[in-house]
Scaffold this motif. Structure first.
Motif, PDB file in Angstrom:
ATOM      1  N   ALA A 178     -75.309 -21.902 -90.331  1.00 33.58           N
ATOM      2  CA  ALA A 178     -74.554 -21.899 -91.587  1.00 33.58           C
ATOM      3  C   ALA A 178     -73.670 -23.130 -91.739  1.00 33.58           C
ATOM      4  O   ALA A 178     -73.158 -23.404 -92.833  1.00 33.58           O
ATOM      5  CB  ALA A 178     -73.709 -20.632 -91.675  1.00 33.58           C
ATOM      6  N   GLY A 179     -73.460 -23.865 -90.649  1.00 37.10           N
ATOM      7  CA  GLY A 179     -72.604 -25.043 -90.691  1.00 37.10           C
ATOM      8  C   GLY A 179     -71.138 -24.697 -90.853  1.00 37.10           C
ATOM      9  O   GLY A 179     -70.387 -25.416 -91.521  1.00 37.10           O
ATOM     10  N   ILE A 180     -70.717 -23.584 -90.231  1.00 38.14           N
ATOM     11  CA  ILE A 180     -69.351 -23.100 -90.368  1.00 38.14           C
ATOM     12  C   ILE A 180     -68.723 -22.945 -88.981  1.00 38.14           C
ATOM     13  O   ILE A 180     -69.356 -22.411 -88.066  1.00 38.14           O
ATOM     14  CB  ILE A 180     -69.322 -21.744 -91.101  1.00 38.14           C
ATOM     15  CG1 ILE A 180     -69.918 -21.895 -92.507  1.00 38.14           C
ATOM     16  CG2 ILE A 180     -67.906 -21.192 -91.188  1.00 38.14           C
ATOM     17  CD1 ILE A 180     -70.065 -20.585 -93.259  1.00 38.14           C
ATOM     18  N   ALA A 181     -67.489 -23.418 -88.838  1.00 41.61           N
ATOM     19  CA  ALA A 181     -66.786 -23.282 -87.566  1.00 41.61           C
ATOM     20  C   ALA A 181     -66.600 -21.800 -87.240  1.00 41.61           C
ATOM     21  O   ALA A 181     -66.315 -20.996 -88.137  1.00 41.61           O
ATOM     22  CB  ALA A 181     -65.428 -23.974 -87.634  1.00 41.61           C
ATOM     23  N   PRO A 182     -66.739 -21.413 -85.979  1.00 40.03           N
ATOM     24  CA  PRO A 182     -66.629 -19.998 -85.608  1.00 40.03           C
ATOM     25  C   PRO A 182     -65.354 -19.319 -86.088  1.00 40.03           C
ATOM     26  O   PRO A 182     -65.387 -18.164 -86.538  1.00 40.03           O
ATOM     27  CB  PRO A 182     -66.701 -20.027 -84.076  1.00 40.03           C
ATOM     28  CG  PRO A 182     -67.505 -21.253 -83.774  1.00 40.03           C
ATOM     29  CD  PRO A 182     -67.093 -22.248 -84.818  1.00 40.03           C
ATOM     30  N   ASP A 183     -64.223 -20.045 -86.015  1.00 38.80           N
ATOM     31  CA  ASP A 183     -62.959 -19.412 -86.403  1.00 38.80           C
ATOM     32  C   ASP A 183     -62.781 -19.315 -87.917  1.00 38.80           C
ATOM     33  O   ASP A 183     -61.753 -18.838 -88.400  1.00 38.80           O
ATOM     34  CB  ASP A 183     -61.765 -20.139 -85.776  1.00 38.80           C
ATOM     35  CG  ASP A 183     -61.605 -21.571 -86.261  1.00 38.80           C
ATOM     36  OD1 ASP A 183     -62.488 -22.071 -86.998  1.00 38.80           O
ATOM     37  OD2 ASP A 183     -60.594 -22.200 -85.915  1.00 38.80           O
ATOM     38  N   ARG A 184     -63.834 -19.733 -88.663  1.00 38.90           N
ATOM     39  CA  ARG A 184     -63.825 -19.595 -90.119  1.00 38.90           C
ATOM     40  C   ARG A 184     -64.822 -18.532 -90.577  1.00 38.90           C
ATOM     41  O   ARG A 184     -65.173 -18.464 -91.750  1.00 38.90           O
ATOM     42  CB  ARG A 184     -64.164 -20.938 -90.768  1.00 38.90           C
ATOM     43  CG  ARG A 184     -63.192 -22.063 -90.436  1.00 38.90           C
ATOM     44  CD  ARG A 184     -61.832 -21.837 -91.052  1.00 38.90           C
ATOM     45  NE  ARG A 184     -61.905 -21.811 -92.503  1.00 38.90           N
ATOM     46  CZ  ARG A 184     -60.899 -21.425 -93.297  1.00 38.90           C
ATOM     47  NH1 ARG A 184     -59.762 -20.994 -92.764  1.00 38.90           N
ATOM     48  NH2 ARG A 184     -61.041 -21.442 -94.613  1.00 38.90           N
ATOM     49  N   ARG A 199     -66.596 -11.751 -81.436  1.00 41.59           N
ATOM     50  CA  ARG A 199     -65.298 -12.279 -80.983  1.00 41.59           C
ATOM     51  C   ARG A 199     -65.478 -13.248 -79.819  1.00 41.59           C
ATOM     52  O   ARG A 199     -64.808 -14.285 -79.755  1.00 41.59           O
ATOM     53  CB  ARG A 199     -64.374 -11.138 -80.589  1.00 41.59           C
ATOM     54  CG  ARG A 199     -62.975 -11.609 -80.176  1.00 41.59           C
ATOM     55  CD  ARG A 199     -61.994 -10.453 -80.092  1.00 41.59           C
ATOM     56  NE  ARG A 199     -62.414  -9.456 -79.103  1.00 41.59           N
ATOM     57  CZ  ARG A 199     -61.799  -8.285 -78.951  1.00 41.59           C
ATOM     58  NH1 ARG A 199     -60.767  -7.958 -79.727  1.00 41.59           N
ATOM     59  NH2 ARG A 199     -62.207  -7.431 -78.040  1.00 41.59           N
ATOM     60  N   ALA A 200     -66.407 -12.924 -78.926  1.00 42.35           N
ATOM     61  CA  ALA A 200     -66.674 -13.814 -77.796  1.00 42.35           C
ATOM     62  C   ALA A 200     -67.180 -15.172 -78.258  1.00 42.35           C
ATOM     63  O   ALA A 200     -67.010 -16.180 -77.560  1.00 42.35           O
ATOM     64  CB  ALA A 200     -67.682 -13.168 -76.852  1.00 42.35           C
ATOM     65  N   ALA A 201     -67.805 -15.201 -79.441  1.00 44.19           N
ATOM     66  CA  ALA A 201     -68.308 -16.455 -80.007  1.00 44.19           C
ATOM     67  C   ALA A 201     -67.243 -17.179 -80.822  1.00 44.19           C
ATOM     68  O   ALA A 201     -67.519 -18.226 -81.411  1.00 44.19           O
ATOM     69  CB  ALA A 201     -69.529 -16.182 -80.875  1.00 44.19           C
ATOM     70  N   GLY A 202     -66.036 -16.601 -80.873  1.00 43.51           N
ATOM     71  CA  GLY A 202     -64.930 -17.249 -81.576  1.00 43.51           C
ATOM     72  C   GLY A 202     -64.722 -16.803 -83.006  1.00 43.51           C
ATOM     73  O   GLY A 202     -63.917 -17.383 -83.729  1.00 43.51           O
ATOM     74  N   TRP A 203     -65.438 -15.756 -83.429  1.00 41.10           N
ATOM     75  CA  TRP A 203     -65.312 -15.248 -84.792  1.00 41.10           C
ATOM     76  C   TRP A 203     -64.140 -14.277 -84.921  1.00 41.10           C
ATOM     77  O   TRP A 203     -63.682 -13.688 -83.940  1.00 41.10           O
ATOM     78  CB  TRP A 203     -66.566 -14.478 -85.182  1.00 41.10           C
ATOM     79  CG  TRP A 203     -67.827 -15.254 -85.311  1.00 41.10           C
ATOM     80  CD1 TRP A 203     -68.200 -16.387 -84.635  1.00 41.10           C
ATOM     81  CD2 TRP A 203     -68.935 -14.920 -86.148  1.00 41.10           C
ATOM     82  NE1 TRP A 203     -69.468 -16.767 -85.000  1.00 41.10           N
ATOM     83  CE2 TRP A 203     -69.942 -15.886 -85.921  1.00 41.10           C
ATOM     84  CE3 TRP A 203     -69.174 -13.896 -87.051  1.00 41.10           C
ATOM     85  CZ2 TRP A 203     -71.172 -15.861 -86.582  1.00 41.10           C
ATOM     86  CZ3 TRP A 203     -70.399 -13.865 -87.706  1.00 41.10           C
ATOM     87  CH2 TRP A 203     -71.382 -14.843 -87.483  1.00 41.10           C
ATOM     88  N   HIS A 204     -63.714 -14.046 -86.158  1.00 36.68           N
ATOM     89  CA  HIS A 204     -62.869 -12.897 -86.485  1.00 36.68           C
ATOM     90  C   HIS A 204     -63.800 -11.693 -86.622  1.00 36.68           C
ATOM     91  O   HIS A 204     -64.957 -11.843 -87.017  1.00 36.68           O
ATOM     92  CB  HIS A 204     -62.129 -13.105 -87.806  1.00 36.68           C
ATOM     93  CG  HIS A 204     -61.237 -14.305 -87.821  1.00 36.68           C
ATOM     94  ND1 HIS A 204     -60.017 -14.333 -87.181  1.00 36.68           N
ATOM     95  CD2 HIS A 204     -61.392 -15.529 -88.397  1.00 36.68           C
ATOM     96  CE1 HIS A 204     -59.446 -15.514 -87.357  1.00 36.68           C
ATOM     97  NE2 HIS A 204     -60.269 -16.261 -88.096  1.00 36.68           N
ATOM     98  N   ALA A 205     -63.297 -10.508 -86.298  1.00 36.76           N
ATOM     99  CA  ALA A 205     -64.138  -9.315 -86.389  1.00 36.76           C
ATOM    100  C   ALA A 205     -63.301  -8.105 -86.776  1.00 36.76           C
ATOM    101  O   ALA A 205     -62.198  -7.912 -86.256  1.00 36.76           O
ATOM    102  CB  ALA A 205     -64.844  -9.058 -85.055  1.00 36.76           C
ATOM    103  N   VAL A 206     -63.833  -7.316 -87.698  1.00 35.97           N
ATOM    104  CA  VAL A 206     -63.178  -6.071 -88.105  1.00 35.97           C
ATOM    105  C   VAL A 206     -64.194  -4.939 -87.990  1.00 35.97           C
ATOM    106  O   VAL A 206     -65.320  -5.049 -88.488  1.00 35.97           O
ATOM    107  CB  VAL A 206     -62.650  -6.146 -89.556  1.00 35.97           C
ATOM    108  CG1 VAL A 206     -62.092  -4.788 -89.991  1.00 35.97           C
ATOM    109  CG2 VAL A 206     -61.579  -7.215 -89.687  1.00 35.97           C
ATOM    110  N   GLY A 207     -63.782  -3.853 -87.347  1.00 31.05           N
ATOM    111  CA  GLY A 207     -64.636  -2.690 -87.226  1.00 31.05           C
ATOM    112  C   GLY A 207     -64.496  -1.789 -88.439  1.00 31.05           C
ATOM    113  O   GLY A 207     -63.377  -1.511 -88.880  1.00 31.05           O
ATOM    114  N   ILE A 208     -65.616  -1.365 -88.982  1.00 29.37           N
ATOM    115  CA  ILE A 208     -65.611  -0.463 -90.133  1.00 29.37           C
ATOM    116  C   ILE A 208     -65.883   0.956 -89.623  1.00 29.37           C
ATOM    117  O   ILE A 208     -66.906   1.210 -88.999  1.00 29.37           O
ATOM    118  CB  ILE A 208     -66.690  -0.863 -91.163  1.00 29.37           C
ATOM    119  CG1 ILE A 208     -66.496  -2.332 -91.584  1.00 29.37           C
ATOM    120  CG2 ILE A 208     -66.642   0.064 -92.371  1.00 29.37           C
ATOM    121  CD1 ILE A 208     -65.165  -2.628 -92.238  1.00 29.37           C
TER     122      ILE A 208
END
Length: 239
Positions: A178-184, A199-208
């Motif tokens: 996607a060409g997007i930084a993990p923290d974005r 999260r381990a890949a540096g993403w934000h994550a929310v559980g539904i």
């Protein structure tokens, strides 16, 4: 509690997140089960079918498996709810035909479509990452009670083009694609192991967490959690 994220994109799981797992299990699975035999026979030369059959033979260690044997394996995997890529590929082809014919109309929780439209308008791109094949995802989002939602989406990812959903490398692959930084990137899912991998890949994550879904009682571990998409707002800064 309401969460706000300044991100470039939101990546969505489907089952248990945007849509009821029960619909998939009770409606889509039987629909595909009843049509595996016809698909394997009538579209045996289709490149996607050829590839999927080869994958079934490889996974079962039976290079000579005929259509009957392949169908038996697919049904067994369906009984196990196994996330096997060739099963998802063939289901996707069947579902795409069903949605196109009007036999099927996809399900979304009532809070989802308004949120997707609001998030899209706010600037972040929207992607889907599901164990269901890209073909199935495309059919799912094009044949909804709210019309064709594909124009809201910037890309579709599955276990074939991204990798297993419980491995961090898959999320790194999506970020690069996607060409997007993990923290974005923000990932929404009902499955704790998937949230952990993101999260381990540096993403934000929310559980539904939706009542009645398979993972509701298990919870989402130490991740932020929301009961509906109404509890999440997103924006995309331009600075």
């Amino acid at each position: 509690m309401t969460y706000h994220y300044d991100v470039d994109a939101v990546v969505l799981d489907i089952e248990g997140t945007t849509s009821a797992t029960g619909f998939v299990v009770d409606v889509l699975y039987p629909y595909s089960r009843s049509r595996f035999a016809a698909l394997l026979t009538e579209r045996s030369g289709d490149p996607d079918v050829v590839r999927a059959v080869a994958q079934v033979r490889e996974l079962t260690g039976d290079p000579e498996a005929d259509a009957t044997a392949v169908e038996k394996t697919l049904n067994a995997w369906l009984d196990e709810d196994r996330k096997a890529t060739p099963l998802k590929t063939l289901q996707g082809l069947i579902w795409a035909e069903g949605f196109a014919r009007g036999d099927l109309v996809s399900h979304f929780y009532p809070d989802v479509v308004p949120a997707l439209r609001a998030w899209h308008a706010a600037g972040p791109r929207l992607y889907v990452y599901s164990s269901g094949s890209v073909a199935a995802q495309r059919a799912w989002f094009s044949a909804t009670p709210e019309g064709d939602l594909l124009p809201l989406l910037s890309g579709l990812y599955d276990t074939e083009n991204a990798g297993p959903k419980q491995e961090a490398e898959s999320y790194r692959r999506i970020a690069e694609s996607a060409g997007i930084a993990p923290d974005r990137l923000l990932f929404l899912s009902d499955r704790p192991a998937e949230l952990d991998a993101a999260r381990a890949a540096g993403w934000h994550a929310v559980g539904i967490r939706r009542p009645g879904e398979p993972y509701y009682e298990q919870g989402v571990g130490d991740h932020a959690q929301a009961g509906t998409f109404d509890e999440i707002t997103v924006s995309r800064s331009t600075t």
